[in-house]
Design a protein around this motif. Structure first.
Motif, PDB file in Angstrom:
ATOM      1  N   GLN A  62      76.869  19.433  75.322  1.00 14.77           N
ATOM      2  CA  GLN A  62      75.846  18.781  74.506  1.00 14.77           C
ATOM      3  C   GLN A  62      74.836  19.793  73.968  1.00 14.77           C
ATOM      4  O   GLN A  62      74.343  19.650  72.835  1.00 14.77           O
ATOM      5  CB  GLN A  62      75.131  17.691  75.291  1.00 14.77           C
ATOM      6  N   ALA A  63      74.542  20.818  74.763  1.00 14.86           N
ATOM      7  CA  ALA A  63      73.631  21.867  74.290  1.00 14.86           C
ATOM      8  C   ALA A  63      74.220  22.573  73.072  1.00 14.86           C
ATOM      9  O   ALA A  63      73.501  22.910  72.124  1.00 14.86           O
ATOM     10  CB  ALA A  63      73.369  22.869  75.407  1.00 14.86           C
ATOM     11  N   LEU A  64      75.536  22.772  73.089  1.00 15.21           N
ATOM     12  CA  LEU A  64      76.193  23.397  71.937  1.00 15.21           C
ATOM     13  C   LEU A  64      76.175  22.463  70.730  1.00 15.21           C
ATOM     14  O   LEU A  64      76.010  22.916  69.589  1.00 15.21           O
ATOM     15  CB  LEU A  64      77.641  23.755  72.287  1.00 15.21           C
ATOM     16  N   LEU A  65      76.354  21.181  70.976  1.00 12.98           N
ATOM     17  CA  LEU A  65      76.295  20.198  69.891  1.00 12.98           C
ATOM     18  C   LEU A  65      74.935  20.253  69.206  1.00 12.98           C
ATOM     19  O   LEU A  65      74.842  20.254  67.969  1.00 12.98           O
ATOM     20  CB  LEU A  65      76.554  18.799  70.447  1.00 12.98           C
ATOM     21  N   VAL A  90      82.409  16.492  73.202  1.00 13.00           N
ATOM     22  CA  VAL A  90      81.288  16.401  74.139  1.00 13.00           C
ATOM     23  C   VAL A  90      81.465  15.174  75.037  1.00 13.00           C
ATOM     24  O   VAL A  90      81.244  15.237  76.259  1.00 13.00           O
ATOM     25  CB  VAL A  90      79.938  16.340  73.403  1.00 13.00           C
ATOM     26  N   ILE A  91      81.882  14.076  74.444  1.00 11.39           N
ATOM     27  CA  ILE A  91      82.136  12.862  75.221  1.00 11.39           C
ATOM     28  C   ILE A  91      83.219  13.123  76.266  1.00 11.39           C
ATOM     29  O   ILE A  91      83.101  12.703  77.426  1.00 11.39           O
ATOM     30  CB  ILE A  91      82.524  11.701  74.290  1.00 11.39           C
ATOM     31  N   ALA A 106      77.909   9.224  77.536  1.00  6.69           N
ATOM     32  CA  ALA A 106      78.983   9.110  76.550  1.00  6.69           C
ATOM     33  C   ALA A 106      78.676   7.983  75.560  1.00  6.69           C
ATOM     34  O   ALA A 106      78.840   8.149  74.343  1.00  6.69           O
ATOM     35  CB  ALA A 106      80.313   8.853  77.247  1.00  6.69           C
ATOM     36  N   GLU A 107      78.230   6.845  76.071  1.00  8.23           N
ATOM     37  CA  GLU A 107      77.875   5.729  75.189  1.00  8.23           C
ATOM     38  C   GLU A 107      76.678   6.073  74.307  1.00  8.23           C
ATOM     39  O   GLU A 107      76.624   5.673  73.141  1.00  8.23           O
ATOM     40  CB  GLU A 107      77.587   4.476  76.015  1.00  8.23           C
ATOM     41  N   ASN A 108      75.729   6.807  74.851  1.00  6.92           N
ATOM     42  CA  ASN A 108      74.569   7.216  74.060  1.00  6.92           C
ATOM     43  C   ASN A 108      74.995   8.102  72.887  1.00  6.92           C
ATOM     44  O   ASN A 108      74.463   7.984  71.775  1.00  6.92           O
ATOM     45  CB  ASN A 108      73.563   7.961  74.929  1.00  6.92           C
ATOM     46  N   LEU A 109      75.952   8.983  73.140  1.00  4.25           N
ATOM     47  CA  LEU A 109      76.450   9.847  72.061  1.00  4.25           C
ATOM     48  C   LEU A 109      77.161   9.031  70.995  1.00  4.25           C
ATOM     49  O   LEU A 109      77.043   9.314  69.796  1.00  4.25           O
ATOM     50  CB  LEU A 109      77.395  10.904  72.627  1.00  4.25           C
ATOM     51  N   LEU A 110      77.915   8.031  71.429  1.00  7.53           N
ATOM     52  CA  LEU A 110      78.587   7.154  70.464  1.00  7.53           C
ATOM     53  C   LEU A 110      77.563   6.473  69.572  1.00  7.53           C
ATOM     54  O   LEU A 110      77.735   6.391  68.351  1.00  7.53           O
ATOM     55  CB  LEU A 110      79.432   6.114  71.204  1.00  7.53           C
ATOM     56  N   ASN A 111      76.479   5.990  70.180  1.00  5.39           N
ATOM     57  CA  ASN A 111      75.420   5.332  69.408  1.00  5.39           C
ATOM     58  C   ASN A 111      74.707   6.305  68.479  1.00  5.39           C
ATOM     59  O   ASN A 111      74.323   5.954  67.360  1.00  5.39           O
ATOM     60  CB  ASN A 111      74.411   4.683  70.361  1.00  5.39           C
ATOM     61  N   THR A 112      74.542   7.554  68.943  1.00  6.70           N
ATOM     62  CA  THR A 112      73.909   8.573  68.109  1.00  6.70           C
ATOM     63  C   THR A 112      74.737   8.845  66.863  1.00  6.70           C
ATOM     64  O   THR A 112      74.195   9.024  65.767  1.00  6.70           O
ATOM     65  CB  THR A 112      73.721   9.876  68.909  1.00  6.70           C
ATOM     66  N   ILE A 119      77.930   9.777  61.310  1.00  3.21           N
ATOM     67  CA  ILE A 119      79.331  10.184  61.457  1.00  3.21           C
ATOM     68  C   ILE A 119      80.118   9.004  62.014  1.00  3.21           C
ATOM     69  O   ILE A 119      79.748   8.427  63.044  1.00  3.21           O
ATOM     70  CB  ILE A 119      79.456  11.404  62.396  1.00  3.21           C
ATOM     71  N   ALA A 120      81.185   8.645  61.343  1.00  2.17           N
ATOM     72  CA  ALA A 120      81.983   7.500  61.771  1.00  2.17           C
ATOM     73  C   ALA A 120      82.870   7.882  62.947  1.00  2.17           C
ATOM     74  O   ALA A 120      83.683   8.802  62.828  1.00  2.17           O
ATOM     75  CB  ALA A 120      82.838   6.993  60.613  1.00  2.17           C
ATOM     76  N   PRO A 121      82.737   7.204  64.078  1.00  2.00           N
ATOM     77  CA  PRO A 121      83.614   7.492  65.219  1.00  2.00           C
ATOM     78  C   PRO A 121      85.054   7.110  64.888  1.00  2.00           C
ATOM     79  O   PRO A 121      85.306   6.138  64.179  1.00  2.00           O
ATOM     80  CB  PRO A 121      83.062   6.601  66.335  1.00  2.00           C
TER      81      PRO A 121
END
Length: 214
Positions: A62-65, A90-91, A106-112, A119-121
């Motif tokens: 996540q730091a790299l993201l 990252v997920i 992981a869910e928080n990243l999806l929401n982000t 960005i469309a998952p």
């Protein structure tokens, strides 16, 4: 070179690849445009952390993201902006980390991806989140995984073919119910399997695999 490093699947090899990435950043900022990192460069290292299964892999990934975003703004270059592959990796890093809060993050990243990054998952992204939730084994994780599956189904029915659930999607939710130990787990799993069998009969291209029946 970084790709070969990260293929070893260890935290040490991922960290070594990140050091090389940092060297590229430093040389580029010193004026050597030939070594400018691309989004692929960052994604390789992030995926290396995902492969490692290290407890702190999610944090490092996540730091790299976040570094990708800051570098894209700093350099005025969209080439290094995070994409769906970045977020999915990252997920995966969280899913494989074994950390207690991996599913939540992981869910928080999806929401982000949805709300902040635009960005469309993809189907792979959703599957990775469900995998993180299923692996957590936390109370309610099976319901959470099934809710994500339902979100995928709804998006697909609305015309988004990129998120059509596949056999991995369904088998991940079945695994979540199998691990849940809840009283109605068998009934819920059977209902999902029946839904998958119906989808196969309707010619959607999705059919149960051996793992689903196991």
């Amino acid at each position: 070179i970084m790709d070969a490093m990260t293929n070893r699947g260890t935290i040490e090899s991922a960290e070594k690849a990140e050091k090389l990435l940092h060297k590229m950043e430093t040389q580029f900022e010193a004026g050597n445009t030939a070594v400018k990192p691309s989004g692929v460069s960052y994604n390789i290292v992030i995926n290396g952390y995902a492969k490692s299964g290290s407890p702190d892999a999610g944090d490092k990934a996540q730091a790299l993201l976040e570094r990708m975003s800051s570098q894209a703004e700093r350099w005025g270059s969209t080439e290094v902006s995070p994409d769906a592959v970045s977020y999915t990796s990252v997920i995966d890093s969280f899913a494989n980390s074994g950390q207690r809060d991996a599913a939540d993050r992981a869910e928080n990243l999806l929401n982000t991806m949805h709300t902040e990054s635009g960005i469309a998952p993809s189907r792979v992204t959703f599957n990775s989140v469900m995998n993180a939730v299923a692996k957590s084994g936390a109370p309610g994780s099976a319901q959470r995984a099934e809710a994500i599956l339902k979100q995928m189904e709804d998006l697909y029915q609305a015309g988004n073919s990129d998120v059509r659930p596949d056999d991995i999607s369904y088998s991940t939710v079945l695994n979540a119910w199998a691990r849940s130990g809840e009283i109605d787990a068998a009934d819920r799993a059977e209902a999902i399997l029946h839904k998958l069998e119906e989808a196969g009969q309707q010619g959607t291209g999705v059919r149960p695999n051996a793992y689903c029946y196991s």
